[in-house]
Design an enzyme around this catalytic site. Sequence first.
Site, PDB file in Angstrom:
ATOM      1  N   GLU A 152       1.918  -0.364  -5.004  1.00  0.00           N
ATOM      2  CA  GLU A 152       1.004   0.715  -5.359  1.00  0.00           C
ATOM      3  C   GLU A 152       1.901   1.944  -5.503  1.00  0.00           C
ATOM      4  O   GLU A 152       2.302   2.529  -4.500  1.00  0.00           O
ATOM      5  CB  GLU A 152      -0.057   0.929  -4.275  1.00  0.00           C
ATOM      6  CG  GLU A 152      -1.047   2.010  -4.651  1.00  0.00           C
ATOM      7  CD  GLU A 152      -2.051   2.314  -3.543  1.00  0.00           C
ATOM      8  OE1 GLU A 152      -3.203   2.653  -3.853  1.00  0.00           O
ATOM      9  OE2 GLU A 152      -1.680   2.229  -2.357  1.00  0.00           O
ATOM     10  N   ASP A 170       0.832  -1.192   0.000  1.00  0.00           N
ATOM     11  CA  ASP A 170       0.000   0.000   0.000  1.00  0.00           C
ATOM     12  C   ASP A 170       0.876   1.255   0.000  1.00  0.00           C
ATOM     13  O   ASP A 170       1.857   1.351   0.746  1.00  0.00           O
ATOM     14  CB  ASP A 170      -0.895  -0.034   1.250  1.00  0.00           C
ATOM     15  CG  ASP A 170      -1.813   1.152   1.338  1.00  0.00           C
ATOM     16  OD1 ASP A 170      -2.701   1.268   0.482  1.00  0.00           O
ATOM     17  OD2 ASP A 170      -1.639   1.971   2.272  1.00  0.00           O
TER      18      ASP A 170
END
Length: 771
Positions: free
Chosen positions: A476, A439
């Site tokens: 990401e 993330d």
Amino acid sequence: MLHSSFISKSNGTKFPSFASANATLSSFRASSHFQMGLKWSRIALSSSSGQRLSSKARSRVKHRTANVYGRQARERVLEEEAPEMAEATPSFKIFPGQAFPLGASEVDNGINFAIFSQHATAVTLCLSLPQRGELDMLAGGMIEFSLDPNLNKTGDIWHICIEDLPRSNVLYGYRIDGPKDSDKGHRFDSNNVLIDPYAKLVEGRRNFGDAKHKLSKFLGTYDFDSLPFDWGEDYKLPNIPERELVVYEMNVRAFTADESSCLDQDIRGTYAGLIEKIPHLLELGINAVELLPVFEFDEFEFQRRPNPRDHMINTWGYSTINFFAPMSRYGSGGGGAVSASREFKEMVKALHGAGIEVILDVVYNHTNEADDKHPYTTSFRGIDNKVYYMVDLNNKGQLLNFSGCGNTFNCNHPVVMELILDSLRHWVVEYHIDGFRFDLASVLCRGTDGSPLGAPPLIRAIAKDATLSRCKIIAEPWDCGGLYLVGSFPNWDRWAEWNGKYRDDLRRFIKGDPGMKGAFATRVSGSADLYRKNKRKPYHSVNFVIAHDGFTLRDLVSYNSKHNEANGEGGNDGSNDNFSWNCGFEGETDNVDIIALRFRQMKNFHLALMGVPMMLMGDEYGHTRYGNNNSYGHDTALNNFQWQQLNARKSDHFRFFSEVIHYRQKHRVFSHENFLDRSDVTWHEDNWDNPDSKFLAFTLHDKGGGEIYLAFNAHDFFVKVSIPPAPPKRRWFRVVDTNLASPDDFVGEGVPGIGSTYNVAPYSSILLEAK
């Protein structure tokens, strides 16, 4: 990612001291109710040679000699005789302990505890010994062991070994003190009992969303009693090649929490519940699940104080408490941390047995401890804030915030980097995880002062680590500080990326934006403009149109604007750049033409997922969040998989999605090992420079002789297209026409009779196969 000693009543109680030390170990702490906060009452002990005890207690000191790590050491045990009407509490032998491994570990002489803190001046180990079998962990107080820096510290690691401790069912934490200088980045407060960053299991409330225990504390625990998990004689890892992955992003709890799952209440929303629904995943055709965060988190974090979000429950989990412990309340039946850990392994084993890999969405860019205005100190902040978080020493030691969640983990500090690597290795070795999606991974590319690094040590270490060598590693590649690295994420030819440009370009082309045809062609053919560098491959682009952030697929074709009012933030949260189109009406409608167009557009998006595709849980039946594009805090049907809707759409919408996935897996032409050259694709296009042209057709060539023709029409009118001749001794069969109703929209064996032209309907796509 968006968002955010009871008063001792013991007779003959024994308190230990360190071998050869002057200090005697201190006090009991107890709680009237562990889950509602630890409220302490002390019995003080002096460390002077003339012992002073509370007026109601007498003590005597015994000296013994013990063999500690192969050498002789004197052990001094203080025995306290407490007031009458008391129950016996255990005595313990205490040894200096060892610095490694960090966390709680079983050694020859007992249980060793080791914790890093560079700037601490005092460290106290706190233990709670609840009565076995009491699931609420309410009984028993806390015993404190003050660590002597002359005996219990090696470098910056504090350690202690305790003999005769139970091998499980013990809760532990630390109280840590240090400089009271926030301008230099410190946040020490010895009143907090902190979770060990290396705790392998974490105990708190037992049941997800149990409001009676909303303010419960979290502490580390360990289990050295259980036998090793039995993975089975025939067990093997799926080891699916990256280019063959079909990824299904999902939330463990939301997958089966709804009553419509028809599961027993005890296993809804759990690891065990997911196991029960593996047949659905197989029918859909995916071969990898990407689980939203399953590290321990506090679902009630928004409700600790009055605020606009205090009506919500964190159901996505992007707020990590500990990087080693599985989310205990995803275990079934309120069984606690040990049971949840075992159940998690059962889930991985079952998924692997079905040929499905397990990828974890991991959050190392920030933690649950929030910002300085409303801190939630549970671990790192109180252990050594200046080490674990990025702080701005030029601005009174304020926390830097590149995560959008109040703090930024100091990932490239050597100690923090090793913590992250140890965590990843733990999940691979202990839980057999196949890969990780990181993330806001651009945070991991920042130095300790927040500045971007060209060769981030952590990113390189993950790519080169031997234990992680078999794992998929997916970034990401952006953060909330503006570090956008799509196509340029430091990779060492190992890292894959969420291709955010694929998402945006496909959305814009299929909804009919002008001038997008060239970008659409670039994306569906492998994004060579981004990834044809060094030894990178097309499969280093994870292609998606929909993810947990933003609209669901159905909402993407039903709403022009986000509708996040239920979040309580005045519509200020969530992305404004959705590239969505409501097909003529905002939100739900009974207009059959608009409904048909919406489902046609959803099929177009699904057909356009080439390369390594990722889809979102629920899109296979058309899940709606009614325009909420940031639904992280809703433990309701807004997020929960609606199994009755799946059943209602099993024969049409779901059928199309499933058939397309299975078809792709049978035809290798959709997942090339290398970037396409002229022998791999023919573009049937001579109108590239016309921004008003919204039609694209091309043929993918299989060197084994197969041919696949695809055409996408984003105009609002029919396009009569010339079909190229089929290869020798073959003819074209229609497999897909998204304009047709089910079951004609997908015919696996193909429909013959395709002539030299084909009328492609407005906002539709076709797929022909040469046979």
